[in-house]
Motif scaffolding. Structure first.
Motif, short mmCIF file in Angstrom:
data_model
loop_
_atom_site.label_atom_id
_atom_site.label_comp_id
_atom_site.label_asym_id
_atom_site.label_seq_id
_atom_site.Cartn_x
_atom_site.Cartn_y
_atom_site.Cartn_z
N ARG A 132 2.39 4.67 -8.45
CA ARG A 132 1.03 4.48 -7.94
C ARG A 132 0.03 5.20 -8.84
O ARG A 132 0.38 6.09 -9.61
CB ARG A 132 0.90 4.99 -6.51
CG ARG A 132 0.91 6.51 -6.40
CD ARG A 132 0.73 6.98 -4.98
NE ARG A 132 0.71 8.44 -4.91
CZ ARG A 132 0.64 9.13 -3.80
NH1 ARG A 132 0.57 8.50 -2.63
NH2 ARG A 132 0.62 10.45 -3.82
N ASN A 133 -1.22 4.83 -8.69
CA ASN A 133 -2.33 5.47 -9.40
C ASN A 133 -2.75 6.69 -8.60
O ASN A 133 -3.10 6.57 -7.41
CB ASN A 133 -3.48 4.46 -9.53
CG ASN A 133 -4.65 4.99 -10.32
OD1 ASN A 133 -4.91 6.18 -10.33
ND2 ASN A 133 -5.36 4.10 -10.96
N HIS A 142 -3.54 5.65 -1.68
CA HIS A 142 -3.18 4.71 -0.61
C HIS A 142 -3.26 3.27 -1.10
O HIS A 142 -3.03 2.34 -0.33
CB HIS A 142 -4.07 4.92 0.61
CG HIS A 142 -3.88 6.28 1.22
ND1 HIS A 142 -2.74 6.63 1.90
CD2 HIS A 142 -4.66 7.38 1.20
CE1 HIS A 142 -2.83 7.89 2.28
NE2 HIS A 142 -3.99 8.37 1.86
N GLY A 143 -3.59 3.10 -2.38
CA GLY A 143 -3.68 1.77 -2.97
C GLY A 143 -2.30 1.19 -3.22
O GLY A 143 -1.28 1.72 -2.75
N PRO A 182 0.84 -1.20 0.00
CA PRO A 182 0.00 0.00 0.00
C PRO A 182 0.88 1.26 0.00
O PRO A 182 1.79 1.38 0.82
CB PRO A 182 -0.80 -0.12 1.30
CG PRO A 182 -0.84 -1.60 1.57
CD PRO A 182 0.50 -2.11 1.10
N ASN A 192 -6.13 12.50 -13.21
CA ASN A 192 -5.92 11.06 -13.29
C ASN A 192 -4.60 10.77 -13.99
O ASN A 192 -4.42 11.10 -15.15
CB ASN A 192 -7.06 10.39 -14.06
CG ASN A 192 -8.38 10.54 -13.33
OD1 ASN A 192 -8.41 10.67 -12.12
ND2 ASN A 192 -9.46 10.53 -14.07
N ARG A 205 -5.42 8.28 -8.56
CA ARG A 205 -6.81 8.21 -8.09
C ARG A 205 -6.93 7.37 -6.83
O ARG A 205 -7.97 7.39 -6.17
CB ARG A 205 -7.70 7.62 -9.18
CG ARG A 205 -7.90 8.57 -10.35
CD ARG A 205 -8.68 7.90 -11.44
NE ARG A 205 -7.77 6.92 -12.05
CZ ARG A 205 -8.13 5.92 -12.82
NH1 ARG A 205 -9.39 5.72 -13.09
NH2 ARG A 205 -7.24 5.11 -13.33
N ASP A 206 -5.90 6.59 -6.51
CA ASP A 206 -5.93 5.71 -5.34
C ASP A 206 -4.60 5.84 -4.60
O ASP A 206 -3.79 4.93 -4.58
CB ASP A 206 -6.16 4.26 -5.79
CG ASP A 206 -6.44 3.33 -4.65
OD1 ASP A 206 -6.62 3.80 -3.49
OD2 ASP A 206 -6.46 2.11 -4.88
#
Length: 78
Positions: free
Chosen positions: A44-45, A50-51, A9, A29, A47-48
């Motif tokens: 990382r993306n 913390h993904g 994460p 985005n 839009r996310d």
């Protein structure tokens, strides 16, 4: 500190500075990149945030960037 691995994460990474491309679309985005303390690069993306983050070596990123600059991936753009 927890180990850094592909899919970790992004919010669990040590304090890093994320950079977003100036080519990002108006909604923001895009992918973001950050250099990790050991020199690897996390992606990382946006839009996310913390993904999951993918982690690459500098050599892997260099090969990708060189391919992008020479048009190797243009077919992906339709």
């Amino acid at each position: 500190m927890q180990p850094i691995y592909n899919g970790v994460p992004a919010g669990q990474l040590p304090k890093v500075v994320w950079t977003k491309s100036s080519w990002s679309n108006p909604d923001g985005n895009c992918v973001e990149v950050a250099t990790l303390p050991d020199g690897d690069i996390a992606v990382r993306n946006s839009r996310d945030p913390h993904g999951p983050a993918l982690v690459y070596t500098p050599g892997e990123i260099e090969a990708f960037v060189r391919g992008a600059k020479t048009g190797e991936f243009d077919r992906l753009l339709g």
